[in-house]
Design an enzyme around this catalytic site. Structure first.
Site, PDB file in Angstrom:
ATOM      1  N   ARG A 121       0.868  -1.174   0.000  1.00 28.69           N
ATOM      2  CA  ARG A 121       0.000   0.000   0.000  1.00 28.69           C
ATOM      3  C   ARG A 121       0.908   1.229   0.000  1.00 28.69           C
ATOM      4  O   ARG A 121       2.051   1.167   0.454  1.00 28.69           O
ATOM      5  CB  ARG A 121      -0.890   0.023   1.240  1.00 28.69           C
ATOM      6  CG  ARG A 121      -1.825  -1.178   1.369  1.00 28.69           C
ATOM      7  CD  ARG A 121      -2.617  -1.106   2.672  1.00 28.69           C
ATOM      8  NE  ARG A 121      -3.550  -2.219   2.795  1.00 28.69           N
ATOM      9  CZ  ARG A 121      -3.289  -3.348   3.453  1.00 28.69           C
ATOM     10  NH1 ARG A 121      -2.106  -3.509   4.055  1.00 28.69           N
ATOM     11  NH2 ARG A 121      -4.188  -4.312   3.532  1.00 28.69           N
ATOM     12  N   LYS A 145      -2.166  -2.417   7.837  1.00 26.57           N
ATOM     13  CA  LYS A 145      -3.376  -1.904   8.491  1.00 26.57           C
ATOM     14  C   LYS A 145      -3.490  -2.481   9.901  1.00 26.57           C
ATOM     15  O   LYS A 145      -3.186  -3.644  10.128  1.00 26.57           O
ATOM     16  CB  LYS A 145      -4.617  -2.284   7.679  1.00 26.57           C
ATOM     17  CG  LYS A 145      -4.842  -1.395   6.466  1.00 26.57           C
ATOM     18  CD  LYS A 145      -6.179  -1.721   5.822  1.00 26.57           C
ATOM     19  CE  LYS A 145      -6.485  -0.768   4.679  1.00 26.57           C
ATOM     20  NZ  LYS A 145      -7.762  -1.090   4.031  1.00 26.57           N
ATOM     21  N   HIS A 194      -2.163   2.366  -5.857  1.00 27.57           N
ATOM     22  CA  HIS A 194      -2.850   1.101  -5.578  1.00 27.57           C
ATOM     23  C   HIS A 194      -2.931   0.215  -6.824  1.00 27.57           C
ATOM     24  O   HIS A 194      -3.051  -1.002  -6.715  1.00 27.57           O
ATOM     25  CB  HIS A 194      -4.252   1.377  -5.035  1.00 27.57           C
ATOM     26  CG  HIS A 194      -4.657   0.450  -3.934  1.00 27.57           C
ATOM     27  ND1 HIS A 194      -4.016   0.415  -2.709  1.00 27.57           N
ATOM     28  CD2 HIS A 194      -5.621  -0.502  -3.874  1.00 27.57           C
ATOM     29  CE1 HIS A 194      -4.583  -0.509  -1.955  1.00 27.57           C
ATOM     30  NE2 HIS A 194      -5.550  -1.077  -2.631  1.00 27.57           N
ATOM     31  N   ARG A 204      -0.272  -2.272  -6.742  1.00 27.27           N
ATOM     32  CA  ARG A 204      -0.606  -3.373  -5.820  1.00 27.27           C
ATOM     33  C   ARG A 204      -1.534  -4.371  -6.499  1.00 27.27           C
ATOM     34  O   ARG A 204      -1.341  -5.579  -6.406  1.00 27.27           O
ATOM     35  CB  ARG A 204      -1.243  -2.771  -4.571  1.00 27.27           C
ATOM     36  CG  ARG A 204      -1.655  -3.768  -3.499  1.00 27.27           C
ATOM     37  CD  ARG A 204      -2.027  -2.971  -2.250  1.00 27.27           C
ATOM     38  NE  ARG A 204      -2.861  -3.700  -1.321  1.00 27.27           N
ATOM     39  CZ  ARG A 204      -2.399  -4.496  -0.355  1.00 27.27           C
ATOM     40  NH1 ARG A 204      -1.101  -4.695  -0.231  1.00 27.27           N
ATOM     41  NH2 ARG A 204      -3.218  -5.102   0.480  1.00 27.27           N
ATOM     42  N   HIS A 209      -3.988  -9.265   3.515  1.00 29.29           N
ATOM     43  CA  HIS A 209      -5.448  -9.298   3.611  1.00 29.29           C
ATOM     44  C   HIS A 209      -5.865 -10.158   4.800  1.00 29.29           C
ATOM     45  O   HIS A 209      -5.345 -11.252   4.992  1.00 29.29           O
ATOM     46  CB  HIS A 209      -6.060  -9.897   2.332  1.00 29.29           C
ATOM     47  CG  HIS A 209      -6.049  -8.958   1.179  1.00 29.29           C
ATOM     48  ND1 HIS A 209      -6.203  -9.380  -0.132  1.00 29.29           N
ATOM     49  CD2 HIS A 209      -5.915  -7.609   1.113  1.00 29.29           C
ATOM     50  CE1 HIS A 209      -6.154  -8.330  -0.929  1.00 29.29           C
ATOM     51  NE2 HIS A 209      -5.983  -7.253  -0.206  1.00 29.29           N
ATOM     52  N   TYR A 242      -8.812 -11.400  -7.249  1.00 31.28           N
ATOM     53  CA  TYR A 242      -7.754 -11.584  -8.238  1.00 31.28           C
ATOM     54  C   TYR A 242      -7.927 -12.883  -9.015  1.00 31.28           C
ATOM     55  O   TYR A 242      -7.433 -13.009 -10.126  1.00 31.28           O
ATOM     56  CB  TYR A 242      -6.385 -11.504  -7.562  1.00 31.28           C
ATOM     57  CG  TYR A 242      -6.175 -10.140  -6.969  1.00 31.28           C
ATOM     58  CD1 TYR A 242      -5.977  -9.032  -7.785  1.00 31.28           C
ATOM     59  CD2 TYR A 242      -6.265  -9.942  -5.606  1.00 31.28           C
ATOM     60  CE1 TYR A 242      -5.842  -7.763  -7.249  1.00 31.28           C
ATOM     61  CE2 TYR A 242      -6.119  -8.676  -5.057  1.00 31.28           C
ATOM     62  CZ  TYR A 242      -5.917  -7.594  -5.888  1.00 31.28           C
ATOM     63  OH  TYR A 242      -5.797  -6.346  -5.356  1.00 31.28           O
TER      64      TYR A 242
END
Length: 301
Positions: free
Chosen positions: A149, A175, A247, A250, A273, A282
């Site tokens: 990120r 995150k 992004h 990414r 994630h 994806y």
């Protein structure tokens, strides 16, 4: 309880109880400000503890009329639910009016990606004769090579780089302040070493910034805005018409891994994630890629 006190308490709750990053807290508060604006303009300055489910539903209709897309509405509703959970925990309310508040159904939009050729063109468009050139190349190589990120890129630390042969990992703070180890490839390592060993050593580094990998000319860490601007500028330089951002690199990282046969669980780990369902998008991208390949190249298509 007035809005100012409620928002202040909520910020403290998010920081201490939820351990959220400053960026995540700012996003929650920005969304909550919309609820305050609605209360101020439509409900005669009603306090947050006086809201009913009907009021919250009226708010959702209000932001919908403003043209807010379903995904943004869903994010705001999630923030409202967290806010009222806080008010309930702290005994400011006895009934949570947001319990039955429903988020709009979201159609999953496949993110834009860049082809390997487009990525190579963008990196190739960096002017390495300029002082910032080696740094910018290293940033893009790491952004694409590790699927970071933009905030993870700008906060990357020297002490979290393991670039020796046999290690080849970087430690990333993601995150929720969650750490993960991400493999890093040869091109990104080469670009990083050039920046760190040949250029960064000549930067007059400000106090407190000594461990930051990417610095500006004044010796301070780079902002996310700078990375956005750089990518927009490079896209324009090569005549790319796609609407891209950091992004996009990414997304491209993940898509190219899946197209190459990488396991979704491995991609999930590298992206940081929390849920595999986030990574599964994806797999859908991969199906689109295969479908387009069949249409383009199969003799019976």
């Amino acid at each position: 309880m007035n809005w100012a006190a409620a928002v202040k308490g909520f910020k403290t709750y998010l920081r201490l109880e939820r351990s959220l990053s400053a960026n995540s807290i700012d996003a929650y508060i920005t969304d909550l400000e919309k609820l305050y604006q609605f209360a101020d303009s439509e409900l005669n300055k009603k306090s947050p503890t006086e809201f009913s489910l009907a009021d919250l539903r009226a708010f959702i209709f209000w932001i919908n009329d403003l043209g807010m897309i379903p995904s943004s509405q869903a994010r705001i509703i999630s923030g409202i639910k967290a806010f009222y959970k806080f008010l309930l925990i702290e005994d400011f309310i006895t009934i949570d009016p947001s319990v039955l508040l429903e988020a709009p159904k979201i159609t999953r939009k496949l993110p834009d990606t860049l082809s390997i050729i487009e990525i190579n063109k963008m990196i190739g468009a960096i002017d390495l004769s300029r002082p910032e050139g080696p740094r910018n190349k290293a940033m893009l190589e790491v952004l694409y090579g590790c699927g970071l990120r933009v905030s993870e890129l700008t906060e990357l630390k020297l002490s979290n780089l393991y670039l020796r042969k046999g290690d080849e990992l970087i430690k990333v703070l993601g995150k929720g302040s969650k750490e993960r180890l991400v493999p890093i490839g040869g091109e990104a390592i080469k670009a990083l070493n050039i920046w760190i060993e040949q250029v960064r050593v000549h930067v007059d580094i400000k106090k407190g910034e000594e461990d930051m990998v990417f610095l500006n000319r004044r010796g301070k860490r780079l902002t996310r805005v700078y990375v956005f601007m750089l990518i927009k500028e490079l896209a324009q330089t090569i005549g790319l018409t796609k609407n891209i951002s950091p992004h996009t690199f990414r997304h491209s990282f993940a898509t190219h891994l899946v197209e190459g046969g990488a396991d979704l669980r491995a991609v999930q780990e590298m992206l940081g994630h929390e849920s595999i369902t986030t990574t599964e998008i994806y797999a859908h991208l991969d199906k689109e890629y295969l479908k387009s390949a069949i249409i383009q190249f199969h003799p019976r298509s």
